[in-house]
Design an enzyme around this catalytic site. Structure first.
Site, mmCIF file in Angstrom:
data_model
loop_
_atom_site.group_PDB
_atom_site.id
_atom_site.type_symbol
_atom_site.label_atom_id
_atom_site.label_comp_id
_atom_site.label_asym_id
_atom_site.label_seq_id
_atom_site.Cartn_x
_atom_site.Cartn_y
_atom_site.Cartn_z
ATOM 1 N N HIS A 1 0.998 -1.209 0.010
ATOM 2 C CA HIS A 1 -0.078 0.023 0.023
ATOM 3 C C HIS A 1 0.782 1.250 -0.092
ATOM 4 C CE1 HIS A 1 -4.056 -2.131 0.899
ATOM 5 N NE2 HIS A 1 -3.287 -2.895 1.390
ATOM 6 N N LYS B 1 -8.225 13.683 4.742
ATOM 7 C CA LYS B 1 -7.531 12.685 4.758
ATOM 8 C C LYS B 1 -6.435 12.852 5.864
ATOM 9 C CE LYS B 1 -6.548 13.755 0.422
ATOM 10 N NZ LYS B 1 -6.467 12.579 -0.644
ATOM 11 N N ARG B 2 -5.580 11.655 6.119
ATOM 12 C CA ARG B 2 -4.513 11.786 7.076
ATOM 13 C C ARG B 2 -3.514 13.102 6.509
ATOM 14 N NH1 ARG B 2 -3.713 7.996 11.152
ATOM 15 N NH2 ARG B 2 -1.801 9.262 11.681
ATOM 16 N N LYS C 1 0.753 14.295 0.925
ATOM 17 C CA LYS C 1 -0.537 14.585 0.537
ATOM 18 C C LYS C 1 -0.935 16.136 0.240
ATOM 19 C CE LYS C 1 -2.091 10.606 3.291
ATOM 20 N NZ LYS C 1 -3.022 9.674 2.160
ATOM 21 N N THR D 1 -8.494 6.426 -1.732
ATOM 22 C CA THR D 1 -10.059 5.842 -1.688
ATOM 23 C C THR D 1 -10.851 7.007 -1.586
ATOM 24 O OG1 THR D 1 -9.438 5.227 0.482
ATOM 25 C CG2 THR D 1 -9.417 3.465 -1.258
ATOM 26 N N LYS E 1 -14.629 7.979 -3.074
ATOM 27 C CA LYS E 1 -15.814 8.548 -2.385
ATOM 28 C C LYS E 1 -16.299 9.967 -2.932
ATOM 29 C CE LYS E 1 -13.773 5.777 1.078
ATOM 30 N NZ LYS E 1 -12.697 5.589 2.263
HETATM 31 C C1 26W Z 1 4.206 0.838 9.901
HETATM 32 C C2 26W Z 1 3.506 2.060 9.762
HETATM 33 C C3 26W Z 1 2.656 2.048 8.799
HETATM 34 C C4 26W Z 1 1.038 1.826 8.873
HETATM 35 C C5 26W Z 1 0.301 2.052 7.904
HETATM 36 C C6 26W Z 1 3.197 2.116 7.463
HETATM 37 C C7 26W Z 1 2.017 2.332 6.578
HETATM 38 C C8 26W Z 1 0.690 2.178 6.581
HETATM 39 C C9 26W Z 1 -0.169 1.993 5.478
HETATM 40 C C10 26W Z 1 0.212 1.232 4.373
HETATM 41 C C11 26W Z 1 -0.398 3.341 5.061
HETATM 42 C C12 26W Z 1 -1.693 3.407 4.429
HETATM 43 O O1 26W Z 1 -2.710 3.584 4.701
HETATM 44 N N1 26W Z 1 -1.453 3.424 2.843
HETATM 45 C C13 26W Z 1 -2.660 3.977 2.038
HETATM 46 O O2 26W Z 1 -3.509 2.580 1.561
HETATM 47 C C14 26W Z 1 -4.450 3.286 1.030
HETATM 48 C C15 26W Z 1 -5.438 1.920 0.617
HETATM 49 O O3 26W Z 1 -4.662 1.106 -0.173
HETATM 50 C C16 26W Z 1 -4.176 3.824 -0.433
HETATM 51 O O4 26W Z 1 -5.280 3.991 -0.929
HETATM 52 C C17 26W Z 1 -3.389 5.015 0.059
HETATM 53 O O5 26W Z 1 -3.054 5.515 -1.117
HETATM 54 C C18 26W Z 1 -2.260 4.581 0.888
HETATM 55 O O6 26W Z 1 -1.571 5.974 1.359
#
Ligand code: 26W
Length: 815
Positions: free
Chosen positions: A363, A553-554, A559, A661, A665
């Site tokens: 992701h 969004k975050r 972003k 995503t 939406k």
């Molecule tokens: C280890 C810390 C950590 C925690 C969560 C690293 C990375 C993440 C996630 C992968 C971050 C995340 O939420 N990525 C998002 O995933 C979405 C679903 O696929 C995508 O639509 C977003 O572009 C992406 O940033």
């Protein structure tokens, strides 16, 4: 919504036999026997609990039905995050019980909408990854795919964000404080999860000797099952969330601890969700969380397999395990351990079973988000797993060696990152241990092949495929946007709810005056509702007929909320300079949390609030421009903001947003996207048409090229008077009561080498926003574009995405 009621009358009563009368009685009996409350003394929360318990019974009927026939193959979705949000309205929409529930409650004198507010968000996720997992669970139930979601039952979900003098403050979230009526504790099941300890070898030489791991400590994993009811109540799957219990509560008891010693008590594992969504912090507790839920889930699914199909040799035929990013990647080593050490399989057979059963979704490309654990920590916490990882790497490098690759290549594809501290690359482990790896948008999957997995892909049979994300239309349209859903059903009939593909047909109405009037009225209803919410939560008054420009969004530098804020400052300067130049009245709506330790993101939140304070108080500007930062963004607030959006901000630095995503939406609800050629924005353009959104800025290729050149932002500022004025006003303290230091770090980052290309894309973004103004000034064209967005977003349903996973990765048929 009378027309829904009229139509409800025509529709056959769904086979769960709920009439408002029977549901009313069921709610009353739950109130009496489960809540021990009388109707007279019941609070809204009591009515909420009783209503959920009553509805839950109907879900259990479908659930046991779904479990009655043993499926040939099950899907296991392992995710450390499930951003579920609220479940009540989702369940009611999926069971088609809205009218029945509203009537039953109104007969009891209870207001349904007030009752909905009683439900806390299950905020068991940070952002995109967690919410995608929740939408995928909804779709697997909707498509009647036998599946389990496996995750952690955090006692405290993502922190509550409060804004204090413009600064983000984090407060512990407490969703379980009043109990959770949706979950079924399964105290009859528990698995002991080991940590630390030693590994002994017995019998045979080193290749055939049996390894026995004796953990130094164990924690109990106890499951709680939450039913995920599918569309039209056709099927129910379980979301099984693990809670950590101390295996030796007495030993762990405080009165047994040495004074001052703060041992890592078992329960701590499922206490908090780590609030980072893009920086792997490498904390021991995080690795314990990852191993805890992964090991419990594998033990649980292997036990089910053995019970239903006997030997584990047939596991790949009957189970497909999807790893949601690298957070459960330790599954590769754990499954090998369970097969070799505990079930006597040969290494080779175990490796085949493991690869054929597991698949992994990536992701993010952000280097800082790619997890790697020190060999020291894995060796200490999971000694047997480290041995297995080394053995996997040995066989892997043996293979690579045969292909005569050079040392640099070997170093790059090795599972072990050499350096002063050796680290295990979890993405490499997932890649090698899975038969299929997928990215979440076409661009992202292409970049995965070209960058992160470029070398590995050349020396492994693992397939890299694309599975562009999707969203649940049940939650993000039917439940969140009743006015628009009502219009779609009025126009196209019920069938549009079962087959969103029908939505395409409204493209013929994009110029139809009555339809456009109804469509814009639906938006206006949502905007008026949101204006009231914004005032209630921030005290800021906004005009519902202004253009609602939404950036939710975050908060993360890639972003580029900062780019939006800089454009807002330039717009402010423009309005102040020529107030009567016929500006399009705008409301800039920001919302999003920053990871607790992410100082720069928190400074950007402060800047958004300080800019908001200055602009909203400026009499020259008045209602031409308002800026609002709405605190505590999450699933439920998203459901309020998204249906009211006119413009959707998707302005990430190209190549850095894996998919997004929120973009889907917002476009589904008719917002016009202003965005970069990044993630799924590109596929949204392909489906809605390049004339119905505004794409600007550098492409991913141009970004990486400019990065090579290491150019300074000051070059750009030198050439753009507008940007220079903005940066100068920031530096002068115009938005910080004259304090030049407050935003100095941001000013410096803009003028130095800026990894996120904010300065480089500024002018293009300004022009893009002005073209949005132009379109807004032509309502007929605006609404045409808006309607054509809704019309062409059907492909972005998570049902489509799950169908693709099912056929292409999990090899199961979906009817
Ligand atoms: C280890 C810390 C950590 C925690 C969560 C690293 C990375 C993440 C996630 C992968 C971050 C995340 O939420 N990525 C998002 O995933 C979405 C679903 O696929 C995508 O639509 C977003 O572009 C992406 O940033």
């Amino acid at each position: 919504m009378q027309h829904v009621a009229a139509r409800a009358a025509k529709r056959p009563i769904p086979d769960h036999g709920a009439t408002s009368g029977s549901l009313r009685n069921a709610i009353l009996s739950k109130l009496r026997y489960a809540m021990r409350k009388s109707a007279q003394s019941a609070t809204d929360r009591d009515w909420y609990m009783a209503t959920v318990l009553a509805l839950r019974d109907r879900i259990v009927d479908v659930w046991s039905n779904s479990r009655s026939k043993q499926p040939e193959k099950r899907i296991y979705y392992l995710s450390i995050e499930f951003l579920i949000g609220r479940l009540l309205f989702d369940a009611i929409i999926n069971l088609d019980l809205e009218d029945v529930t509203r009537n039953a409650l109104s007969e009891l004198g209870v207001n349904f909408d007030r009752l909905r507010e009683m439900e806390p968000d299950a905020a068991l996720g940070n952002g995109g990854l967690g919410r995608l997992a929740a939408c995928f669970m909804d779709s697997m139930s909707a498509l009647a795919i036998p599946a389990y979601g496996y995750g952690i039952r955090y006692e405290h979900g993502l922190f509550e964000q409060r804004i204090h003098e413009g600064w983000q403050r984090e407060f512990a979230e407490d969703w379980l404080s009043h109990g959770n009526p949706w979950e079924f504790p399964r105290a009859d099941i528990s698995y002991s999860i080991g940590f630390g300890g030693t590994v002994e070898y017995s019998g045979g030489d080193d290749s055939t000797a049996r390894a026995t791991w004796s953990p130094a400590e164990t924690v109990l994993a106890v499951p709680y099952d939450t039913p995920i009811a599918g569309w039209r109540g056709r099927h129910v799957n379980a979301l099984r969330l693990w809670s950590a219990r101390s295996a030796e509560p007495l030993q762990d008891a405080a009165f047994n601890q040495r004074e001052g010693a703060r041992p890592l008590r078992g329960e701590a594992i499922s206490r908090f969700l780590y609030p980072n969504d893009s920086t792997a912090e490498g904390r021991e507790l995080r690795l314990r969380q990852e191993y805890f839920f992964t090991a419990a889930s594998l033990q649980d699914l292997l036990r089910r397999h053995r019970r239903e199909f006997g030997s584990l040799a047939s596991l790949p035929e009957h189970a497909a395990v999807q790893l949601n990013d690298t957070h459960p990647a330790i599954a590769v080593a754990e499954l090998m351990r369970l097969l070799v050490d505990e079930n006597g399989f040969s290494w080779a057979d175990a490796w085949k079973i493991t690869r054929r059963t597991l698949s992994y979704t990536n992701h993010t490309l952000l280097p800082e988000a790619l997890e790697s654990w020190t060999v020291e920590l894995i060796g200490r916490l999971l000694p047997r797993h480290l041995q297995i990882i080394y053995q996997i790497n040995w066989y892997h490098l043996e293979e690579v060696n045969k292909s005569g690759r050079d040392a640099a290549f070997l170093r790059e594809v090795s599972l072990i990152e050499e350096g002063e501290e050796k680290r295990v690359r979890m993405a490499h482990l997932a890649f090698l241990g899975c038969h299929c790896v997928n990215g979440v948008s076409q661009l992202h999957s292409d970049l995965l092949r070209e960058t992160v997995f470029h070398n590995l892909a050349q020396v492994s049979a693992t397939r890299i495929v694309n599975k562009t994300n999707g969203i649940s239309f049940r939650r993000w349209l039917y439940a969140a946007n009743r006015p628009l859903t009502g219009l779609l059903v009025d126009t196209l009939g019920q069938r549009v709810l079962d087959d969103p593909g029908c939505m395409r047909e409204i493209q013929d109405r994009a110029g139809d005056h009555d339809f456009v009037a109804s469509y814009s009225r639906a938006r206006q209803i949502n905007k008026t509702r949101l204006a009231a919410l914004l005032h209630a939560r921030t005290g800021i008054h906004v005009q519902p007929d202004a253009l609602f420009d939404v950036h939710v969004k975050r908060v993360h530098e890639y972003k580029r909320q900062l780019l939006n804020i800089l454009e807002t400052i330039a717009l402010y300067h423009g309005i102040r300079a020529r107030p009567n130049a016929g500006w399009v009245p705008r409301v800039k709506i920001f919302a999003g949390k920053a990871a607790a330790s992410y100082e720069r993101a928190k400074l950007i939140i402060k800047l958004a609030n300080d800019v908001s304070g200055v602009i909203n108080a400026d009499p020259v500007v008045g209602d031409r421009l308002k800026v609002v930062f709405v605190p505590n963004y999450g699933a439920s607030l998203a459901e309020e903001i998204i249906p009211a959006a006119d413009v959707s901000e998707q302005i990430s630095t190209a190549g850095m947003e894996a998919s997004g995503t929120g973009n889907m939406k917002l476009a589904l609800n008719g917002a016009i996207t202003i965005g970069t050629e990044d993630g799924a924005n590109i596929e949204i353009r392909e489906h809605v048409g390049s004339e119905n959104l505004v794409i600007f800025g550098m492409t991913a290729a141009e970004v990486s090229e400019r990065r090579e050149q290491k150019l300074q932002g000051s070059d750009i500022a030198g050439k753009s008077a507008r940007l220079a004025h903005v940066i100068q006003s920031l530096a002068s303290g115009e938005f910080s009561e004259g304090d030049r230091e407050r935003f100095a770090p941001i000013v410096r980052s803009l003028l130095d080498y800026d990894r996120f290309m904010v300065a480089a894309d500024f002018d293009a973004y300004w022009e893009a926003q002005r073209s949005i103004d132009e379109l807004w000034r032509r309502p007929a064209d605006w609404w045409r574009a808006s309607i054509l967005n809704t019309a062409h977003m059907a492909w972005f349903s998570s049902d489509r995405a799950i169908r693709e996973y099912a056929t292409d990765i999990w090899q199961i048929a979906v009817n």
